[in-house]
Design a protein around this motif. Structure first.
Motif, PDB file in Angstrom:
ATOM      1  N   LEU A 194       0.839  -1.194   0.000  1.00  0.00           N
ATOM      2  CA  LEU A 194       0.000   0.000   0.000  1.00  0.00           C
ATOM      3  C   LEU A 194       0.877   1.249   0.000  1.00  0.00           C
ATOM      4  CD1 LEU A 194      -3.076   0.530   0.100  1.00  0.00           C
ATOM      5  CD2 LEU A 194      -2.822   0.906   2.552  1.00  0.00           C
ATOM      6  N   SER A 195       0.699   2.066  -1.032  1.00  0.00           N
ATOM      7  CA  SER A 195       1.522   3.275  -1.155  1.00  0.00           C
ATOM      8  C   SER A 195       1.045   4.364  -0.197  1.00  0.00           C
ATOM      9  CB  SER A 195       1.468   3.801  -2.589  1.00  0.00           C
ATOM     10  OG  SER A 195       0.159   4.220  -2.906  1.00  0.00           O
ATOM     11  N   ALA A 196       1.918   5.336   0.034  1.00  0.00           N
ATOM     12  CA  ALA A 196       1.572   6.463   0.924  1.00  0.00           C
ATOM     13  C   ALA A 196       0.423   7.272   0.344  1.00  0.00           C
ATOM     14  CB  ALA A 196       2.805   7.352   1.127  1.00  0.00           C
ATOM     15  N   THR A 197       0.390   7.402  -0.974  1.00  0.00           N
ATOM     16  CA  THR A 197      -0.689   8.157  -1.641  1.00  0.00           C
ATOM     17  C   THR A 197      -2.034   7.488  -1.430  1.00  0.00           C
ATOM     18  OG1 THR A 197       0.874   8.830  -3.356  1.00  0.00           O
ATOM     19  CG2 THR A 197      -1.458   9.122  -3.844  1.00  0.00           C
ATOM     20  N   LEU A 198      -2.047   6.145  -1.591  1.00  0.00           N
ATOM     21  CA  LEU A 198      -3.304   5.389  -1.416  1.00  0.00           C
ATOM     22  C   LEU A 198      -3.768   5.444   0.027  1.00  0.00           C
ATOM     23  CD1 LEU A 198      -5.024   4.000  -3.486  1.00  0.00           C
ATOM     24  CD2 LEU A 198      -3.930   1.825  -2.928  1.00  0.00           C
ATOM     25  N   SER A 199      -2.822   5.404   0.953  1.00  0.00           N
ATOM     26  CA  SER A 199      -3.177   5.502   2.382  1.00  0.00           C
ATOM     27  C   SER A 199      -3.807   6.850   2.690  1.00  0.00           C
ATOM     28  CB  SER A 199      -1.923   5.319   3.247  1.00  0.00           C
ATOM     29  OG  SER A 199      -1.382   4.038   3.064  1.00  0.00           O
ATOM     30  N   LEU A 200      -3.251   7.899   2.073  1.00  0.00           N
ATOM     31  CA  LEU A 200      -3.809   9.241   2.260  1.00  0.00           C
ATOM     32  C   LEU A 200      -5.217   9.337   1.689  1.00  0.00           C
ATOM     33  CD1 LEU A 200      -3.338  12.168   3.174  1.00  0.00           C
ATOM     34  CD2 LEU A 200      -2.381  12.639   0.897  1.00  0.00           C
ATOM     35  N   VAL A 201      -5.420   8.737   0.509  1.00  0.00           N
ATOM     36  CA  VAL A 201      -6.747   8.743  -0.130  1.00  0.00           C
ATOM     37  C   VAL A 201      -7.764   8.024   0.744  1.00  0.00           C
ATOM     38  CG1 VAL A 201      -8.067   7.910  -2.108  1.00  0.00           C
ATOM     39  CG2 VAL A 201      -5.849   8.960  -2.471  1.00  0.00           C
ATOM     40  N   MET A 202      -7.332   6.895   1.367  1.00  0.00           N
ATOM     41  CA  MET A 202      -8.239   6.136   2.256  1.00  0.00           C
ATOM     42  C   MET A 202      -8.625   6.971   3.477  1.00  0.00           C
ATOM     43  SD  MET A 202      -6.803   2.235   2.238  1.00  0.00           S
ATOM     44  CE  MET A 202      -7.968   1.763   3.481  1.00  0.00           C
ATOM     45  N   SER A 203      -7.661   7.699   4.022  1.00  0.00           N
ATOM     46  CA  SER A 203      -7.939   8.565   5.176  1.00  0.00           C
ATOM     47  C   SER A 203      -8.925   9.666   4.794  1.00  0.00           C
ATOM     48  CB  SER A 203      -6.635   9.191   5.691  1.00  0.00           C
ATOM     49  OG  SER A 203      -5.734   8.199   6.104  1.00  0.00           O
ATOM     50  N   GLN A 204      -8.717  10.250   3.613  1.00  0.00           N
ATOM     51  CA  GLN A 204      -9.631  11.293   3.131  1.00  0.00           C
ATOM     52  C   GLN A 204     -11.037  10.748   2.894  1.00  0.00           C
ATOM     53  OE1 GLN A 204      -7.596  12.683  -0.371  1.00  0.00           O
ATOM     54  NE2 GLN A 204      -6.333  14.174   0.759  1.00  0.00           N
ATOM     55  N   CYS A 205     -11.093   9.509   2.394  1.00  0.00           N
ATOM     56  CA  CYS A 205     -12.400   8.866   2.149  1.00  0.00           C
ATOM     57  C   CYS A 205     -13.159   8.666   3.460  1.00  0.00           C
ATOM     58  CB  CYS A 205     -12.171   7.535   1.442  1.00  0.00           C
ATOM     59  SG  CYS A 205     -13.701   6.650   1.068  1.00  0.00           S
ATOM     60  N   CYS A 206     -12.443   8.187   4.490  1.00  0.00           N
ATOM     61  CA  CYS A 206     -13.074   7.973   5.800  1.00  0.00           C
ATOM     62  C   CYS A 206     -13.576   9.296   6.379  1.00  0.00           C
ATOM     63  CB  CYS A 206     -12.094   7.326   6.761  1.00  0.00           C
ATOM     64  SG  CYS A 206     -11.677   5.631   6.316  1.00  0.00           S
ATOM     65  N   ARG A 207     -12.770  10.345   6.209  1.00  0.00           N
ATOM     66  CA  ARG A 207     -13.162  11.661   6.716  1.00  0.00           C
ATOM     67  C   ARG A 207     -14.384  12.190   5.955  1.00  0.00           C
ATOM     68  NH1 ARG A 207      -8.808  14.195   5.560  1.00  0.00           N
ATOM     69  NH2 ARG A 207      -7.600  13.317   7.283  1.00  0.00           N
ATOM     70  N   LYS A 208     -14.391  11.957   4.658  1.00  0.00           N
ATOM     71  CA  LYS A 208     -15.521  12.426   3.831  1.00  0.00           C
ATOM     72  C   LYS A 208     -16.816  11.708   4.210  1.00  0.00           C
ATOM     73  CE  LYS A 208     -16.811  13.438  -0.926  1.00  0.00           C
ATOM     74  NZ  LYS A 208     -16.400  13.453  -2.335  1.00  0.00           N
ATOM     75  N   ILE A 209     -16.710  10.394   4.468  1.00  0.00           N
ATOM     76  CA  ILE A 209     -17.898   9.632   4.887  1.00  0.00           C
ATOM     77  C   ILE A 209     -18.430  10.181   6.205  1.00  0.00           C
ATOM     78  CG2 ILE A 209     -18.689   7.376   5.707  1.00  0.00           C
ATOM     79  CD1 ILE A 209     -16.722   6.113   3.696  1.00  0.00           C
ATOM     80  N   LYS A 210     -17.508  10.428   7.154  1.00  0.00           N
ATOM     81  CA  LYS A 210     -17.903  10.941   8.469  1.00  0.00           C
ATOM     82  C   LYS A 210     -18.556  12.305   8.353  1.00  0.00           C
ATOM     83  CE  LYS A 210     -16.032  11.920  13.066  1.00  0.00           C
ATOM     84  NZ  LYS A 210     -14.805  12.001  13.897  1.00  0.00           N
ATOM     85  N   ASP A 211     -17.945  13.208   7.553  1.00  0.00           N
ATOM     86  CA  ASP A 211     -18.496  14.562   7.390  1.00  0.00           C
ATOM     87  C   ASP A 211     -19.874  14.536   6.734  1.00  0.00           C
ATOM     88  OD1 ASP A 211     -16.187  15.518   8.486  1.00  0.00           O
ATOM     89  OD2 ASP A 211     -15.256  16.099   6.573  1.00  0.00           O
ATOM     90  N   THR A 212     -20.032  13.655   5.721  1.00  0.00           N
ATOM     91  CA  THR A 212     -21.331  13.564   5.021  1.00  0.00           C
ATOM     92  C   THR A 212     -22.427  13.082   5.955  1.00  0.00           C
ATOM     93  OG1 THR A 212     -20.196  13.065   2.934  1.00  0.00           O
ATOM     94  CG2 THR A 212     -22.543  12.520   3.067  1.00  0.00           C
TER      95      THR A 212
END
Length: 411
Positions: free
Chosen positions: A71-89
């Motif tokens: 798992l690349s650092a970029t993909l890990s960052l995208v996953m973190s952003q996805c989790c944050r986006k789900i929570k905010d929505t």
């Protein structure tokens, strides 16, 4: 004569004043419905965007797993952003939903503000024999209304939950009527024709033209099939023979339409025969005649009672307030009559009413109208009060007569 327009204007003002609370509540309900609609659209749009975003991320993760790369650092960052986006929505949707709660509560406050919550106090408890009887009567009225509206499953569910016993003999007419009406709504005349033919004699006694109208509509249905149905329509016309005397003109019109069948009835003088309103008319005719034959009311008793109550309740509440203010509670003590006359309109006139011209009271089974020899009519109570020395002198003419010669009148 000049008082009539003023009276009409007064009634209109009273009606407008009565409707104002309803309109106030309706405005609040409209606001809530609009918010629900907007929230639903926003919620659907947000969730669809979120699902697309998660779907793309899932595809990238699956691709990385197939290649066996870590798992690349970029993909890990995208996953973190996805989790944050789900929570905010989810938090945003929950917050918007809470705002709707306040709008719903405003509807309740509008109802409390515009309507008297103590409407039950308008009628004395003495009207009902017991609370159980009151509950049973109301439940039975609701069940009958549901059967009459064709909501059979809801009626059955209510019967089960309220432990109300409804005989099959009570249900059967409603089941049959709804089955036939459902077929008519699908433009299937078969069940209705079968029912009308089996009840022909009783329908004739009611001067009903239901069977003729059903045959007429079936003939028109064949005409709508075009020239290919011409022979079948001619053959079916023999069903009009029993109705020729009473419906000669209508039969002549239908037979005349055959001349234009090859050219198309739509552009002929007989185009009115293809009007779709005939189906709505036959449903109304069937409902009216079938209910009359089966001893049922065309309109639901519950809906009639509710509509009458909406008209009568404001007046009764005003009378109740006056009675309490003047401390004359004994004025309204009878369970079978109101303290004043309330005009419900011609729609609610179901039988003749006779008021005694002497006592100014409405006659009843215990105090029926009596016709005197001279032709004048008074109530039995008035007759008894006018007897003097075994003789009765008519209050309208000088004729003396024997009170026993008076005859009861049944309207």
């Amino acid at each position: 004569m000049t008082a009539a327009p003023e009276a009409g204007a007064g009634l209109q003002q009273q009606a407008e004043a009565t409707m104002e609370p309803c309109e106030s509540v309706e405005r609040e309900v409209d606001k809530v419905l609009q918010k629900f609609l907007t929230y639903g659209q926003h919620c659907e749009q947000s969730l669809e965007e979120l699902l697309r975003y998660v779907g793309q991320l899932r595809a990238e993760l699956a691709s990385a797993a197939l290649q066996g790369t870590p798992l690349s650092a970029t993909l890990s960052l995208v996953m973190s952003q996805c989790c944050r986006k789900i929570k905010d929505t989810v938090q945003k949707l929950a917050s918007d939903h809470k705002d709707i709660h306040s709008s719903v509560s405003r509807v309740g406050k509008a109802i409390d503000r515009n309507f008297d919550s103590e409407v039950c106090g308008v009628v004395s408890d003495a009207v009902w024999d017991s609370r159980e009887k009151q509950q049973q009567t109301l439940q039975m009225a609701i069940v009958e209304h549901l059967y009459q509206q064709g909501m059979l499953s809801v009626a059955e569910e209510l019967c089960q939950e309220s432990t109300l016993n409804v005989d099959l003999d009570f249900k059967q007419p409603f089941l049959e009527l709804n089955r036939i009406l459902e077929a008519l709504h699908k433009h299937d005349l078969g069940p209705a024709l079968e029912w009308a033919i089996s009840h022909r004699q009783r329908l004739l006694e009611l001067n009903s033209s239901l069977e003729f109208k059903l045959h007429r509509l079936y003939f028109i249905h064949l005409l709508a099939g075009g020239p290919d149905k011409q022979l079948e329509a001619l053959s079916y016309a023999r069903h009009f023979q029993p109705f020729a005397r009473l419906h000669q003109r209508e039969i002549q019109v239908m037979m005349g339409s055959l001349v234009y069948l090859r050219l198309g009835l739509e552009k002929s003088p007989y185009c009115h025969l293809l009007d779709t309103s005939h189906w709505a008319e036959i449903c109304e005719t069937f409902t009216r005649d079938a209910c009359s034959l089966l001893g049922l009311s065309v309109e639901s008793p519950l809906s009639v009672s509710f509509a009458s109550g909406c008209v009568a309740l404001p007046v009764l509440m005003n009378i109740k307030a006056v009675i309490e203010q003047r401390q004359c509670t004994g004025v309204w003590s009878h369970k079978d009559e109101l303290p004043i006359e309330i005009e419900l309109g011609m729609k609610c006139w179901y039988h003749s009413v006779f008021a005694c011209p002497i006592l100014r009271q409405q006659t009843s089974d215990s105090n029926p109208p009596i016709k005197l020899i001279c032709g004048h009519v008074i109530s039995r109570d008035a007759l008894n009060k006018l007897i003097n020395g075994g003789k009765l002198k008519c209050p309208y003419c000088p004729m003396e007569q024997n009170p026993a010669d008076g005859k009861r009148i049944i309207f």
